[in-house]
Design an enzyme around this catalytic site. Structure first.
Site, PDB file in Angstrom:
ATOM      1  N   LYS A  84      -7.948  44.630  60.877  1.00  0.00           N
ATOM      2  CA  LYS A  84      -9.179  43.316  60.506  1.00  0.00           C
ATOM      3  C   LYS A  84      -9.663  43.987  59.014  1.00  0.00           C
ATOM      4  CE  LYS A  84     -11.155  43.779  64.383  1.00  0.00           C
ATOM      5  NZ  LYS A  84      -9.833  44.199  65.229  1.00  0.00           N
ATOM      6  N   THR A  85     -10.198  45.398  59.150  1.00  0.00           N
ATOM      7  CA  THR A  85     -10.927  46.311  57.827  1.00  0.00           C
ATOM      8  C   THR A  85     -10.326  45.648  56.564  1.00  0.00           C
ATOM      9  OG1 THR A  85     -11.943  47.404  58.974  1.00  0.00           O
ATOM     10  CG2 THR A  85     -11.868  47.832  57.287  1.00  0.00           C
ATOM     11  N   ASP A 129     -18.266  44.328  60.631  1.00  0.00           N
ATOM     12  CA  ASP A 129     -17.280  45.025  61.902  1.00  0.00           C
ATOM     13  C   ASP A 129     -18.347  44.914  63.104  1.00  0.00           C
ATOM     14  OD1 ASP A 129     -15.878  45.655  63.028  1.00  0.00           O
ATOM     15  OD2 ASP A 129     -15.646  47.755  62.385  1.00  0.00           O
ATOM     16  N   THR A 178     -13.867  42.620  69.036  1.00  0.00           N
ATOM     17  CA  THR A 178     -12.774  43.156  69.266  1.00  0.00           C
ATOM     18  C   THR A 178     -13.400  42.260  70.911  1.00  0.00           C
ATOM     19  OG1 THR A 178     -14.628  44.806  70.095  1.00  0.00           O
ATOM     20  CG2 THR A 178     -12.512  45.083  68.660  1.00  0.00           C
ATOM     21  N   ARG A 237      -1.851  51.260  63.589  1.00  0.00           N
ATOM     22  CA  ARG A 237      -3.374  52.155  62.746  1.00  0.00           C
ATOM     23  C   ARG A 237      -2.632  53.880  64.446  1.00  0.00           C
ATOM     24  NH1 ARG A 237      -8.758  51.390  64.164  1.00  0.00           N
ATOM     25  NH2 ARG A 237      -9.454  51.040  61.981  1.00  0.00           N
TER      26      ARG A 237
END
Length: 364
Positions: A84-85, A129, A178, A237
């Site tokens: 997302k980032t 975020d 999230t 990640r």
């Protein structure tokens, strides 16, 4: 959740800390953030996976550029570690605009948000975020800012308070969450484009691993990448983190080349098994199977048996176990599935395999 209760934020931060300490945790720690900055793709063409989201987002951005306008506000939802980032930075790069990064927990007052919004440049991308954790007053201010590019700043208190309208330059808000279900409908409806980030397939993660290995100057073969991808929980990640730990093992214990044998040996040292379960995951399953016969058992009792906090078991360990089909949440408590017995090499009792291989949740 009470937005004005600081204990909620403290609890969330504690859970984030627990997840970040795990090799297979999806929360980024300081080391992850530094490495991710070097590994992040710079445009949509480099971004791997999420084909539907990339295709839709590409249309949104290309149309905005053709009109000479700022892009619509974008909402990205999904589990941590899915990109997302990275996508927010790509949106800014594709639009040729600067990006401002902040988070919901950092905006606890409307004045905090007003200060950020008033300093934005025209066309700038504001990445927010964990937007669902923003305070209510700031959230209500954001409604007008997103829709009318204007905020009302309250000066003074009581009967003498005055609202001063402040015009804002057009900007693009990229919200990430999230927990999309916690967003109120008025906020969710103001986003022109919403996308849900899905977990990655192993083949996509292999591509991610090969790309990262190339950037890190690590030699890895196809089966070695496949071994790491299979243990990465569908999350880039985690794949990149496992790659770095296997790289360390290969440099110390071998010739620096990552093969399947090296990957298996390295991840055995770090206690990440073939399905991506770590010590905490296996501890939950082992307690559920050996101490409680597969359940059902209450969450608090299970947490005490594992020696962890209730929230850690529920928020950190259980989501992946449920997604893998190893554990089920039922009204009577937590129940292990036949796959859990098989994964730990144990023989399930008769009631655990009753009913066409499904848990007999409501009978003996």
């Amino acid at each position: 959740m009470n937005w004005d209760d600081p204990t909620d934020a403290t609890a969330d931060e504690g859970l984030a800390g627990s997840a970040a300490e795990r090799l297979v945790g999806s929360v980024a720690d300081g080391e992850d953030q530094a490495v991710e900055a070097a590994l992040r793709p710079k445009d949509l063409g480099e971004f791997i996976g999420q084909e539907k989201v990339r295709e839709q987002l590409d249309l949104v951005l290309r149309a905005a550029r053709a009109r000479g306008a700022t892009a619509d506000h974008v909402l990205l939802s999904g589990a941590p570690g899915l990109g997302k980032t990275t996508l927010s930075m790509i949106i800014a790069a594709e639009m040729g605009a600067p990006i401002r990064i902040t988070s919901g927990p950092a905006i606890q007052h409307a004045g905090d948000l007003a200060a950020i919004l008033s300093s934005l440049q025209e066309g700038e991308v504001l990445f927010l975020d964990e937007i669902h954790r923003m305070s209510r007053p700031a959230e209500e201010m954001l409604y007008m800012a997103m829709e009318d590019f204007r905020v009302d700043v309250i000066v003074g208190k009581g009967p003498g308070a005055t609202a001063i309208p402040l015009e804002l330059p057009p900007f693009t808000l990229v919200g990430a969450t999230t927990r999309a279900g916690l967003l109120p409908p008025p906020l969710r409806d103001r986003f022109g484009f919403t996308a849900h980030m899905e977990f990655y397939e192993p083949a996509e993660l292999e591509r991610v691993i090969h790309r990262s290995a190339n950037l890190l100057d690590v030699e890895i073969d196809t089966v070695g990448a496949a071994e790491i991808a299979g243990r990465s929980r569908g999350t880039p990640r985690i794949a990149n983190r496992l790659l770095r730990r296997v790289r360390d093992y290969a440099q110390v214990k071998a010739d620096g080349v990552i093969t399947r044998e090296i990957a298996e040996a390295a991840l055995k040292v770090y206690e990440v098994d073939a399905r991506g379960l770590d010590r905490l995951d296996r501890g939950v399953l082992t307690a559920l199977l050996k101490l409680f016969g597969g359940g059902p058992v209450g969450l608090s009792t299970l947490a005490v048996a594992v020696g962890e906090e209730r929230e850690t078991v529920e928020e950190v360990a259980e989501p992946f176990l449920v997604r893998e089909g190893l554990l089920a949440r039922t009204p009577r408590g937590r129940v292990a599935t036949p796959a859990a017995w098989t994964h730990l090499g144990l023989t399930p009792p008769r009631h655990a395999t009753a009913g066409n291989g499904q848990q007999d949740l409501f009978g003996a």
